[in-house]
Write an enzyme that holds these catalytic residues in place. Structure first.
Site, PDB file in Angstrom:
ATOM      1  N   GLN A 176       3.307  -5.414   8.827  1.00  0.00           N
ATOM      2  CA  GLN A 176       4.204  -6.131   7.785  1.00  0.00           C
ATOM      3  C   GLN A 176       4.203  -7.778   8.221  1.00  0.00           C
ATOM      4  O   GLN A 176       4.769  -8.451   7.758  1.00  0.00           O
ATOM      5  CB  GLN A 176       5.864  -5.636   8.065  1.00  0.00           C
ATOM      6  CG  GLN A 176       5.972  -4.196   7.934  1.00  0.00           C
ATOM      7  CD  GLN A 176       6.097  -3.790   6.583  1.00  0.00           C
ATOM      8  OE1 GLN A 176       6.199  -4.576   5.533  1.00  0.00           O
ATOM      9  NE2 GLN A 176       6.317  -2.536   6.163  1.00  0.00           N
ATOM     10  N   HIS A 198      -1.958  -1.108   1.242  1.00  0.00           N
ATOM     11  CA  HIS A 198      -0.917  -0.742   0.282  1.00  0.00           C
ATOM     12  C   HIS A 198       0.405  -1.752   0.528  1.00  0.00           C
ATOM     13  O   HIS A 198       0.995  -1.739  -0.286  1.00  0.00           O
ATOM     14  CB  HIS A 198      -0.686   0.507   0.074  1.00  0.00           C
ATOM     15  CG  HIS A 198       0.239   1.334   1.086  1.00  0.00           C
ATOM     16  ND1 HIS A 198       1.554   1.465   0.957  1.00  0.00           N
ATOM     17  CD2 HIS A 198      -0.213   1.800   2.291  1.00  0.00           C
ATOM     18  CE1 HIS A 198       1.710   2.106   2.032  1.00  0.00           C
ATOM     19  NE2 HIS A 198       0.861   2.416   2.882  1.00  0.00           N
ATOM     20  N   THR A 234     -18.010   8.374   6.125  1.00  0.00           N
ATOM     21  CA  THR A 234     -18.351   7.535   5.044  1.00  0.00           C
ATOM     22  C   THR A 234     -17.444   6.557   4.826  1.00  0.00           C
ATOM     23  O   THR A 234     -16.337   6.693   4.443  1.00  0.00           O
ATOM     24  CB  THR A 234     -18.835   8.103   3.857  1.00  0.00           C
ATOM     25  OG1 THR A 234     -19.897   9.119   4.341  1.00  0.00           O
ATOM     26  CG2 THR A 234     -19.627   7.160   2.778  1.00  0.00           C
ATOM     27  N   CYS A 317       8.754   6.240   6.009  1.00  0.00           N
ATOM     28  CA  CYS A 317       8.135   7.668   6.610  1.00  0.00           C
ATOM     29  C   CYS A 317       9.484   8.558   7.397  1.00  0.00           C
ATOM     30  O   CYS A 317       9.169   9.550   7.648  1.00  0.00           O
ATOM     31  CB  CYS A 317       7.054   7.366   7.696  1.00  0.00           C
ATOM     32  SG  CYS A 317       5.678   6.191   7.272  1.00  0.00           S
TER      33      CYS A 317
END
Ligand code: PLP
Length: 373
Positions: A176, A198, A234, A317
């Protein structure tokens, strides 16, 4: 719809869409392959790593790209554990992706210190100082709280570490904070720093972990040895390039100034209403905590949702769980906690939008209050 849960996630910048297409459909090559095209992608990733180091204000070290900050935080904590008589120190204000690791370490019999928060929601520095010693292996603190916006003083924590336990690893969860508040890692004694795309208008599925000294960390995954052997798998090339684009677009100072105006306007409007309590943790301008006397936060959240305003209930969450561990640790009254919601802004919202949202919040609260009284 007026979206006021930007600490949970943000809308991706339109500019990231084309970047995603380009690095998925044109320059889609595996950076570990040996073709000329693949080597070019690998070169681009090296360049992008340097870009992120620069954005973090770091003069040395590396950046590992991960799938989310939950992964970065797990890599930081688990990757720092060592066998032996070590001690691990966490703040009580950590996000669940750190806090639940602390709890698991405790269950596993490790010596864990969970340092309480002061009334401003920051780690209590005196208490932190009292638990640090030469056995301290890891100190993990959140930079800006996702619950309250409280900002921890990394300068003071770094100095304390240098003085008392210079060999300890200092991990900071900067999800944050990165590109939201000004800071430079170069002036701090931070070893590991987590951040996530995000929350910054980049897509979900891309995040980072700054690593000052690679030898301090152990890998979690065994595989092809990508990213210095510390994060095999990857790389999400398209995500990394989209994250870079988003970061390039963000002007920390200008965004802070914009959000300051948005928050000021909402606080002015809501603090005049009887029964609405505005908390002031004197931290990040992006987060605002409110309590609605006599009405549950969850009731407010759903009623506002029906009217097109999306707010949060603390950590996305953990928002399905009752209570709020962080607000409880600060010592807030139980009734206030139950009736609290978290508003979190983004810098691209307008004063008109916030004015409208404030009006809806006041109306929804008054309507519910009238019904229940
Ligand atoms: N740390 C903090 C402070 C957060 O706010 C979040 C997300 O809510 C995370 C970690 C986890 O980030 P991610 O969703 O990228 O796993």
């Amino acid at each position: 719809m007026i979206y006021l849960d930007n600490a949970g996630t943000t809308k991706m910048f339109d500019e990231c869409v084309e970047i995603g297409r380009k690095y998925s459909c044109e320059n889609f090559f595996n950076p570990s392959a040996l073709s000329v095209e693949a080597l070019e992608v690998s070169r681009l990733l090296n360049e992008t790593e340097k870009f992120f180091l620069n954005e973090l204000g770091a003069l040395q070290g590396n950046v590992l790209f991960t799938g989310c900050a939950t992964e970065s935080n797990n890599l930081a904590v688990k990757g720092s554990l060592r066998t032996g008589d070590w001690e691990y120190v966490f703040s009580a204000g950590e996000h669940p992706s750190v806090y639940n690791q602390a709890k698991k370490l405790e269950l596993d019999g490790c010596k864990v210190h969970i340092v309480p928060l002061n009334e401003k929601g920051q780690i209590d520095l005196q208490k932190l100082q009292s638990v640090l010693n030469e056995k301290t292996r890891l100190i993990s603190v959140i930079h800006v709280s996702n619950e309250t916006g409280a900002v921890n003083d990394l300068q003071k924590i770094s100095q304390m570490k240098k003085k008392i336990c210079p060999k300890a690893i200092l991990h900071v969860d900067g999800v944050q904070a990165f590109k939201k508040i000004p800071f430079a890692l170069a002036g701090l004694d931070v070893d590991l720093y987590s951040f996530s795309g995000h929350k910054l208008h980049a897509p979900k599925g891309i995040a980072g972990l700054y690593v000052k000294n690679k030898s301090a960390l152990k890998e979690l995954f065994y595989g092809g040895g990508q990213q210095y052997g510390l994060r095999s798998g990857t790389e999400n090339v398209a995500g990394i390039m989209q994250f870079k684009k988003a970061v390039e677009k963000i002007d920390v100072k200008q965004n802070w100034d914009n959000v300051t105006l948005l928050k000021k306007q909402m606080v002015e409007k809501l603090s005049k209403v009887e029964g609405i309590e505005v908390f002031d943790f004197e931290g990040s301008v992006y987060i605002l905590n409110l309590a609605f006397n006599g009405v549950k936060g969850e009731t407010m959240l759903h009623a506002l949702n029906e009217k097109g305003v999306i707010v949060g209930l603390g950590s996305a969450c953990s928002s399905k769980k009752a209570g709020n561990r962080v607000l409880e640790n600060i010592g807030l009254d139980k009734d206030l906690i139950v009736s609290s919601v978290r508003i979190s802004f983004n810098a691209y919202q307008t004063l008109e939008e916030i004015e409208k949202a404030s009006e809806i919040i006041v109306k929804v609260y008054k309507d519910i209050k009238e019904r229940v009284s």
